[in-house]
Design an enzyme around this catalytic site. Structure first.
Site, PDB file in Angstrom:
ATOM      1  N   ASP A 199       0.826  -1.193   0.000  1.00 53.49           N
ATOM      2  CA  ASP A 199       0.000   0.000   0.000  1.00 53.49           C
ATOM      3  C   ASP A 199       0.868   1.254   0.000  1.00 53.49           C
ATOM      4  O   ASP A 199       2.080   1.198   0.218  1.00 53.49           O
ATOM      5  CB  ASP A 199      -0.928   0.010   1.219  1.00 53.49           C
ATOM      6  CG  ASP A 199      -2.218  -0.761   0.958  1.00 53.49           C
ATOM      7  OD1 ASP A 199      -2.365  -1.286  -0.154  1.00 53.49           O
ATOM      8  OD2 ASP A 199      -3.055  -0.828   1.866  1.00 53.49           O
ATOM      9  N   LYS A 207      -2.373   1.529  -6.937  1.00 56.79           N
ATOM     10  CA  LYS A 207      -2.464   1.808  -8.369  1.00 56.79           C
ATOM     11  C   LYS A 207      -3.606   1.049  -9.035  1.00 56.79           C
ATOM     12  O   LYS A 207      -3.897   1.256 -10.209  1.00 56.79           O
ATOM     13  CB  LYS A 207      -1.130   1.431  -9.035  1.00 56.79           C
ATOM     14  CG  LYS A 207      -0.913   2.024 -10.410  1.00 56.79           C
ATOM     15  CD  LYS A 207       0.479   1.694 -10.920  1.00 56.79           C
ATOM     16  CE  LYS A 207       0.733   2.302 -12.289  1.00 56.79           C
ATOM     17  NZ  LYS A 207       2.074   1.982 -12.803  1.00 56.79           N
TER      18      LYS A 207
END
Length: 402
Positions: free
Chosen positions: A189, A211
């Site tokens: 993360d 992403k």
């Protein structure tokens, strides 16, 4: 031909990074930690790199490389997989007599990044003649000696849910670091300490969970799918999250998804910022004679939001400490609601930004003023808000930096 080992002092010196993908994501944190003025040239950036740019730790030029970009740099890192483009950067660096690291072709580079382990003020770097695995092995042996009791590595399979801690890479647990070193796949993360990613083996598949291009629920479903998919193919997967996976980290959802798919799950708790950030600012969330309880609340939705599960009237009646996570945006509404429900506006309050990192800063105020003063001071996420009399303890001592 042997190489000449050297430690570079990059503080306040310009370092150019060409590329904004996963390789750059691994390399940039170490440059920032060294105090370099990092400038990234790339049409696109990973969310993690964008976070460094937004925080003012790096400068981004959103375009392709131009030869003039190397001028004034002390070091160039090429982090792209296009051989022709990478060669162009090498040529420009060579013409200006600037050392250049090539992620795509070590033989074409004038400098290499060694395998590194850090323990406090001790940094050990191991170079190699092309045998990267051997360098990694030697580095890991040294790291094992530096650790007081290096654990034996079991046969690993399935998914490990590893808490990376509040931001300082040394605050990951010994077990978490060992599993990270053994991972075949790492799903990370945005708040994961970037220095940890820089220590991954080159062949590790690094998946930047920030992403994944979906909404919050769909993104979590995709993360669950990736964990199960990679583990089902026999790869050892580490799900690496800032803080603790089970404190507003959706670790429970991921554990259930793996269990339903028959994938074994290993849980490695992490140091949660809800406790660590206040502590590092001199605020104990509990203190004898002051409070016997503390409550950790997610402030990602405002009090009147239909999805809010918090009984704010009950929270306001508490005499103990209230810790808000992800609550900076909604802090004005939360403070207003607590006061409306009976909590005194003179209740001490504090905000700690990026606790445990070199960018930590804190502000001490009161419940009635904390939202306005936080905005005026430019405090930004990630930050932890502490409400309660324990905040007054902060004036009694200043934790040492180590």
């Amino acid at each position: 031909m042997s190489i000449y080992p050297m430690g570079l002092r990059l503080a306040d010196r310009r370092v150019l990074v060409v590329g904004g993908g996963s390789v750059a994501t691994r390399r940039v944190p170490a440059l920032i930690a060294a105090g370099a003025r990092v400038e990234i040239v790339s049409p696109e950036l990973t969310p993690t790199l964008r976070g460094h740019v937004d925080a003012g730790r790096a400068v981004w030029t959103p375009r392709r490389f131009e030869p003039a970009d190397v001028e004034g740099a002390w070091l160039v890192h090429v982090a792209i997989d296009d051989p022709d483009a990478a060669a162009g950067v090498s040529v420009a660096a060579e013409q200006h007599r600037i050392f250049c690291v090539r992620a795509d072709d070590r033989d074409a580079a004038t400098a290499w990044t060694p395998a590194v382990t850090r323990h406090g003020q001790v940094t050990v770097a191991v170079t190699d003649g092309g045998d990267r695995r051997r360098a990694m092995a030697v580095r890991d042996m040294v790291a094992g000696v530096l650790e007081t009791t290096p654990p034996a590595a079991p046969e690993l399979r399935g998914v490990a849910l590893v808490g990376a801690g509040p931001g300082d890479p040394e605050l990951i647990t010994v077990k978490g670091r060992r599993l990270l070193a053994a991972a075949d796949v790492v799903v990370a993360d945005r708040l994961v300490p970037g220095m940890l990613l820089g220590e991954l083996r080159p062949e590790v598949e690094l998946i930047d969970a920030a992403k994944i291009p979906y909404g919050p629920q769909a993104a979590q479903a995709e993360i669950n799918r990736i964990l199960v998919d990679r583990a089902s193919k026999g790869r050892f997967v580490v799900r690496l999250k800032g803080g603790d996976n089970f404190v507003f980290g959706r670790g429970g959802e991921e554990a259930l998804a793996c269990a339903q798919a028959g994938v074994p799950v290993l849980v490695v708790p992490g140091v949660t910022s809800s406790i660590a950030a206040p502590a590092l600012a001199g605020i104990p969330v509990t203190h004898r004679g002051v409070t016997h309880e503390f409550t950790v609340i997610s402030g990602h939705v405002p009090p009147d939001h239909p999805e809010s599960l918090v009984d704010w009237a009950a929270v306001a009646r508490l005499r103990g400490t209230v810790v808000l996570m992800m609550g900076l945006k909604n802090l004005p509404l939360i403070a207003e609601r607590l006061i409306a429900e009976g909590r005194s506006p003179s209740t001490p309050a504090a905000v700690v930004q990026e606790g445990s990192t070199a960018h930590q800063r804190s502000l001490v105020s009161t419940l009635g003023s904390v939202a306005a003063e936080t905005a005026e001071a430019g405090i930004r996420p990630p930050a932890v808000v502490v409400i309660g009399d324990v905040v007054t303890v902060a004036g009694e001592f200043v934790p040492a930096v180590g």
